[in-house]
Design a protein around this motif. Structure first.
Motif, mmCIF file in Angstrom:
data_model
loop_
_atom_site.group_PDB
_atom_site.id
_atom_site.type_symbol
_atom_site.label_atom_id
_atom_site.label_comp_id
_atom_site.label_asym_id
_atom_site.label_seq_id
_atom_site.Cartn_x
_atom_site.Cartn_y
_atom_site.Cartn_z
ATOM 1 N N ASN A 10 35.566 39.158 43.509
ATOM 2 C CA ASN A 10 36.631 38.904 42.534
ATOM 3 C C ASN A 10 37.939 39.564 42.950
ATOM 4 O O ASN A 10 39.008 38.962 42.818
ATOM 5 C CB ASN A 10 36.220 39.387 41.144
ATOM 6 C CG ASN A 10 35.177 38.502 40.516
ATOM 7 O OD1 ASN A 10 35.017 37.344 40.885
ATOM 8 N ND2 ASN A 10 34.439 39.038 39.561
ATOM 9 N N ARG A 12 39.026 40.358 45.991
ATOM 10 C CA ARG A 12 39.634 39.639 47.116
ATOM 11 C C ARG A 12 40.226 38.305 46.656
ATOM 12 O O ARG A 12 41.357 37.963 47.008
ATOM 13 C CB ARG A 12 38.605 39.402 48.215
ATOM 14 C CG ARG A 12 39.199 38.569 49.371
ATOM 15 C CD ARG A 12 38.295 38.526 50.542
ATOM 16 N NE ARG A 12 38.466 39.809 51.238
ATOM 17 C CZ ARG A 12 37.580 40.331 52.052
ATOM 18 N NH1 ARG A 12 36.469 39.714 52.308
ATOM 19 N NH2 ARG A 12 37.812 41.478 52.644
ATOM 20 N N ARG A 13 39.484 37.548 45.858
ATOM 21 C CA ARG A 13 39.963 36.232 45.395
ATOM 22 C C ARG A 13 41.220 36.372 44.549
ATOM 23 O O ARG A 13 42.215 35.667 44.775
ATOM 24 C CB ARG A 13 38.868 35.522 44.597
ATOM 25 C CG ARG A 13 39.290 34.175 44.020
ATOM 26 C CD ARG A 13 38.166 33.515 43.237
ATOM 27 N NE ARG A 13 37.510 34.401 42.280
ATOM 28 C CZ ARG A 13 37.993 34.707 41.090
ATOM 29 N NH1 ARG A 13 39.159 34.217 40.685
ATOM 30 N NH2 ARG A 13 37.323 35.496 40.270
ATOM 31 N N LEU A 14 41.192 37.286 43.582
ATOM 32 C CA LEU A 14 42.336 37.451 42.686
ATOM 33 C C LEU A 14 43.564 37.985 43.418
ATOM 34 O O LEU A 14 44.685 37.570 43.138
ATOM 35 C CB LEU A 14 41.954 38.362 41.517
ATOM 36 C CG LEU A 14 40.954 37.739 40.540
ATOM 37 C CD1 LEU A 14 40.314 38.813 39.667
ATOM 38 C CD2 LEU A 14 41.624 36.674 39.696
ATOM 39 N N ARG A 15 43.352 38.875 44.373
ATOM 40 C CA ARG A 15 44.472 39.393 45.164
ATOM 41 C C ARG A 15 45.096 38.264 45.976
ATOM 42 O O ARG A 15 46.321 38.100 45.994
ATOM 43 C CB ARG A 15 43.987 40.511 46.094
ATOM 44 C CG ARG A 15 45.095 41.039 46.998
ATOM 45 C CD ARG A 15 44.602 42.105 47.954
ATOM 46 N NE ARG A 15 43.561 41.675 48.863
ATOM 47 C CZ ARG A 15 43.759 40.922 49.955
ATOM 48 N NH1 ARG A 15 44.957 40.495 50.260
ATOM 49 N NH2 ARG A 15 42.732 40.598 50.740
ATOM 50 N N ARG A 16 44.267 37.478 46.624
ATOM 51 C CA ARG A 16 44.782 36.368 47.436
ATOM 52 C C ARG A 16 45.446 35.298 46.569
ATOM 53 O O ARG A 16 46.456 34.715 46.982
ATOM 54 C CB ARG A 16 43.655 35.760 48.254
ATOM 55 C CG ARG A 16 43.219 36.654 49.404
ATOM 56 C CD ARG A 16 42.118 36.030 50.194
ATOM 57 N NE ARG A 16 41.806 36.819 51.380
ATOM 58 C CZ ARG A 16 40.760 36.585 52.153
ATOM 59 N NH1 ARG A 16 39.935 35.598 51.887
ATOM 60 N NH2 ARG A 16 40.544 37.339 53.216
ATOM 61 N N ASP A 17 44.870 35.023 45.395
ATOM 62 C CA ASP A 17 45.472 34.046 44.481
ATOM 63 C C ASP A 17 46.901 34.430 44.117
ATOM 64 O O ASP A 17 47.735 33.576 43.851
ATOM 65 C CB ASP A 17 44.657 33.908 43.187
ATOM 66 C CG ASP A 17 43.344 33.174 43.370
ATOM 67 O OD1 ASP A 17 43.113 32.600 44.457
ATOM 68 O OD2 ASP A 17 42.537 33.182 42.416
ATOM 69 N N ARG A 18 47.169 35.727 44.093
ATOM 70 C CA ARG A 18 48.499 36.227 43.733
ATOM 71 C C ARG A 18 49.360 36.493 44.965
ATOM 72 O O ARG A 18 50.442 37.062 44.864
ATOM 73 C CB ARG A 18 48.361 37.492 42.883
ATOM 74 C CG ARG A 18 47.914 37.139 41.460
ATOM 75 C CD ARG A 18 47.200 38.275 40.782
ATOM 76 N NE ARG A 18 46.808 37.922 39.437
ATOM 77 C CZ ARG A 18 45.790 37.118 39.127
ATOM 78 N NH1 ARG A 18 45.070 36.561 40.076
ATOM 79 N NH2 ARG A 18 45.492 36.848 37.867
ATOM 80 N N CYS A 19 48.860 36.101 46.124
ATOM 81 C CA CYS A 19 49.581 36.269 47.396
ATOM 82 C C CYS A 19 49.987 37.719 47.637
ATOM 83 O O CYS A 19 51.103 38.008 48.088
ATOM 84 C CB CYS A 19 50.797 35.350 47.460
ATOM 85 S SG CYS A 19 50.385 33.609 47.355
ATOM 86 N N GLU A 40 36.830 45.657 48.735
ATOM 87 C CA GLU A 40 36.682 44.230 49.005
ATOM 88 C C GLU A 40 35.514 43.932 49.932
ATOM 89 O O GLU A 40 34.961 42.844 49.903
ATOM 90 C CB GLU A 40 37.973 43.652 49.596
ATOM 91 C CG GLU A 40 39.082 43.527 48.590
ATOM 92 C CD GLU A 40 40.287 42.788 49.134
ATOM 93 O OE1 GLU A 40 40.293 42.393 50.320
ATOM 94 O OE2 GLU A 40 41.234 42.582 48.352
ATOM 95 N N ASP A 64 37.515 41.017 33.892
ATOM 96 C CA ASP A 64 37.614 39.879 34.806
ATOM 97 C C ASP A 64 37.178 40.248 36.223
ATOM 98 O O ASP A 64 36.676 39.396 36.954
ATOM 99 C CB ASP A 64 39.041 39.332 34.851
ATOM 100 C CG ASP A 64 39.474 38.727 33.526
ATOM 101 O OD1 ASP A 64 38.596 38.318 32.738
ATOM 102 O OD2 ASP A 64 40.692 38.681 33.277
ATOM 103 N N SER A 69 30.701 34.984 38.650
ATOM 104 C CA SER A 69 30.998 33.564 38.454
ATOM 105 C C SER A 69 29.695 32.830 38.179
ATOM 106 O O SER A 69 28.651 33.158 38.723
ATOM 107 C CB SER A 69 31.689 32.984 39.679
ATOM 108 O OG SER A 69 30.837 33.053 40.797
#
Length: 75
Positions: A10, A12-19, A40, A64, A69
């Motif tokens: 989560n 890693r995904r959320l960090r990348r989603d926010r660039c 991560e 979150d 998931s």
């Protein structure tokens, strides 16, 4: 899946989603970049205080980061 793996995915995904880079997230959360990297990769477990700092830096609820998931099964 173990909670450490859930947090790692989560985060890693959320960090990348926010660039955001690991360095930028670490700066915003006031923690070390190498610690973000270790989280991560699932190397370390985070304290509730660190989870809260990361969540605030990402603009989300702490829960979150810990929510697994749900994968759909073929019914």
């Amino acid at each position: 899946m173990h909670i450490r793996e859930v947090l790692a995915q989560n985060l890693r995904r959320l960090r990348r989603d926010r660039c955001l880079s690991q360095e930028e997230l670490a700066h915003r959360a006031e923690i070390d970049r190498t610690y973000v990297s270790a989280l991560e990769r699932g190397v370390y477990s985070a304290s509730v205080d660190v989870v809260d700092k990361l969540a605030q830096a990402l603009g989300i609820e702490a829960s979150d980061l810990l929510r697994a998931s749900r994968r759909k099964t073929g019914d």
